[in-house]
Write a protein that holds these residues in place. Structure first.
Motif, short mmCIF file in Angstrom:
data_model
loop_
_atom_site.label_atom_id
_atom_site.label_comp_id
_atom_site.label_asym_id
_atom_site.label_seq_id
_atom_site.Cartn_x
_atom_site.Cartn_y
_atom_site.Cartn_z
N ARG A 1 0.90 -1.17 0.02
CA ARG A 1 0.09 -0.17 0.05
C ARG A 1 0.84 1.39 -0.05
N LEU B 1 -0.20 4.03 4.70
CA LEU B 1 -1.76 3.48 4.37
C LEU B 1 -1.83 2.01 5.04
N MET C 1 -5.70 4.39 5.39
CA MET C 1 -5.94 4.01 4.13
C MET C 1 -7.40 4.25 4.09
N THR D 1 -7.92 8.11 3.02
CA THR D 1 -7.58 8.35 1.45
C THR D 1 -8.66 7.63 0.66
#
Lengths: 315, 295
Positions: free
Chosen positions: A139, A148, A154, A157
């Motif tokens: 990631r 991430l 994550m 995002t």
């Protein structure tokens, strides 16, 4: 945005910001990826009246490109997703250029057939990993800062990407360009006679939709750290149609609601195997026969201002 | 033995035959789709599932009832055709006034249900169905070996296709059908029961798919997903041929099967996609299809 839409939008944002503290983040991210995918699809079917049955090609191939460039070339995630979006847009340009030559169900059949070329390419090409797909995609760090690997990093995002895509679709629909798209949906010959080159509008809408589908596909491959054949199969094209139909074709929030409903259902029914297919087919049939406006369309029809809800077919 | 472009003739003619067989199925299925589309304005996504049901009727009537291939060839079209009529009467007929896309979505949903149901019952692996005793063996033509069953499939499908063409283009019933395709209201005003004709037409198109399914049972294995991927190829065939012409559907079906067979010989990597690529090329040159009228 009018008042009702703004309040709904803010409520949705608040809900999604708070959600990972209550629900499993990976599940939520899956919902958001599919919600973005369905919003992209809805831009085309709901506002231009073009039913694409090949959107998995953009979603899946973007997933492969993002996964490959991030894993093999070591690109940062933001560049990987950007390349995924470019892949979606480029494929959309080619497939759209061919498909807009025909209307109605021919358009659906052509997009479906062309997406099969992409599928068989993904099966045969060495870099996509065949049946295994591209696994354990790292990631990485967003802009070198946000880790991430952490679920919340994550998640936010993905949420930011989803909201950006959602607002872009909203902006497109409410722009002069979007007005022309709706005119094409209602009466294409008349739009032509008003002096609009409808083919160019349709193609641009198709490319935008494919690009956003690419963003969704690329993001999903980072979330699950996997790009596989599932995402380029025609069944995936069918799923995004189903999500949009359940939520409400041609409504802003419909695809989001539809994606949440279908992903939740798949999660609960995962252990029943092929029953998922049967139930999805059943939902298709029920929606088409009795529930054409979808969840959001029905709500808007009952409680919204007059004429706010889409009519749900009928030419 | 002589060679053609470095390919042994056995392989070449073998693939040509396979191509012709595939083409027979493309022709029968796209013919059914075209007939249904002509009158109902619906693209029957369930067509692949109904083809699969035909093959399953053959398999089940053999294993459970001991009925041989020839009975299946008669029974399957009737049984699956009745199933089609039931679908048309209960669901499809509600959609005629709506956008055509809803017909596509409904039949797509029905295909998922039918294929999911058969997968639940019989798993996804293929079930064997042996060639009937009368059609085993084959002929040695000198340059290749021709299995009897494959010859039968080609001959039978040509007869069925041209029989359909004859009924639609050369009989009074077919004239009603063509007239109703052009203008159903007017034909109804002349006292023809158009809704019943629509129902029977759907039943007939579906029966044709089931017939193809029985023919396919001994060649391909009987499996729940045998129609799912085939139907997409048939869609491409329909786009290439255009749905305006019955003869066009037949010729395109056989022709594309042969081209696909040849591709397997000369460039096997592309054999899965060649029909889709041809579709893309036809769309750039003649968007309405080879035999189609502009829509």
């Amino acid at each position: 945005m009018d008042r009702g839409t703004r309040i709904t939008f803010l409520a949705m944002v608040a809900l999604l910001v708070a959600a990972p503290y209550v629900l499993y983040p990976v599940f939520l991210m899956k919902v958001l990826c599919f919600a973005l995918f369905a919003c992209a699809f809805n831009l085309l079917v709901g506002y231009v009246g073009l039913l694409s049955f090949g959107h998995a090609a953009f979603f899946g191939s973007a997933g492969y490109v993002t996964a490959y460039t991030v894993k093999m070339w070591g690109l940062p995630p933001e560049l990987g997703i950007l390349l995924g979006a470019v892949t979606g847009a480029a494929l959309g340009l080619v497939i759209g250029w061919l498909a807009i030559r025909r209307q109605g169900i021919y358009f659906a059949m052509i997009t479906l057939a062309l997406s099969q070329i992409v599928f068989f390419y993904a099966v045969q090409a060495p870099w996509t990993g065949g049946e295994d797909g591209i696994q354990s995609v790292p990631r990485g760090h967003l802009f070198g800062v946000v880790d991430l690997q952490r679920p919340l990093g994550m998640y936010y995002t993905v949420l930011a990407l989803f909201l950006a895509g959602f607002l872009l679709v909203y902006r497109i629909i409410h722009s002069p360009f979007g007005q022309v798209l709706k005119a094409i949906r209602e009466n294409e010959p008349r739009t032509v006679s008003l002096g609009y080159e409808t083919d160019r509008y349709k193609l641009l809408a198709f490319v935008l939709s494919a690009m956003l589908a690419g963003v969704a596909g690329g993001t999903k491959s980072l979330v699950f750290q996997l790009a596989s054949l599932t995402d380029v199969q025609w069944q995936m094209s069918g799923e995004v149609v189903l999500m949009t139909l359940v939520g409400g074709l041609g409504t802003i929030f419909g695809p989001v609601v539809g994606a949440a409903v279908i992903v939740t259902m798949q999660n609960y029914l995962a252990e029943f195997g092929s029953w998922v297919t049967i139930i999805q087919g059943f939902i298709f049939v029920v929606c088409v026969l009795t529930f054409r406006r979808g969840i959001v369309g029905e709500i808007m029809g009952r409680f919204g201002p007059k004429g706010a809800a889409p009519t749900g077919g009928g030419h | 033995m002589f060679e053609l472009l470095g390919i042994p003739p056995q392989a070449l003619f073998g693939q040509l035959l396979i191509g012709l067989i595939n083409g027979a199925f493309y022709a029968m299925l796209s013919l059914g789709l075209a007939v249904i589309f002509g009158l109902l304005n619906i693209i029957n996504f369930t067509h692949g599932a109904q083809y699969m049901m035909g093959a399953f009727v053959a398999y089940l009537s053999l294993t459970h009832l001991g009925l041989a291939y020839w009975w299946a060839l008669l029974l399957a079209p009737i049984a699956v055709g009745l199933f089609g009529i039931l679908l048309e009467r209960t669901m499809l007929h509600r959609l005629y006034k709506l956008d055509h896309l809803y017909g596509l979505l409904l039949t797509f949903g029905l295909a998922l249900i039918v294929e999911g149901f058969f997968r639940n019952q019989y798993g996804s692996s293929g079930l064997p169905y042996s060639i009937p005793a009368e059609l085993r063996g084959g002929y040695n033509l000198g340059f290749m070996f021709l299995p009897t069953y494959r010859a039968w499939v080609v001959v039978a499908s040509v007869i069925v296709c041209f029989g359909t063409w004859f009924v639609i283009e050369r009989t009074k019933l077919g004239a009603y059908l063509r007239a109703a395709t052009e203008n159903p209201t007017l034909v109804q005003a002349f006292g023809v029961n158009v809704p019943r004709m629509v129902t029977l037409t759907y039943g007939f198109g579906v029966a044709l798919a089931a017939f193809a399914g029985v023919m396919a049972a001994p060649i391909y294995q009987v499996s729940p997903l045998m129609g799912a991927n085939l139907i997409i190829v048939v869609f491409a065939v329909v786009v290439i041929g255009g749905m305006g012409s019955i003869l066009g559907a037949i010729v395109t079906g056989f022709g594309l099967g042969v081209i696909e067979g040849l591709t397997k010989v000369f460039y096997p990597e592309a054999s899965n996609t060649v029909i889709f690529v041809i579709m893309a090329i036809v769309l750039t040159i003649k968007p309405a299809g080879l035999f189609g009228r502009a829509t």
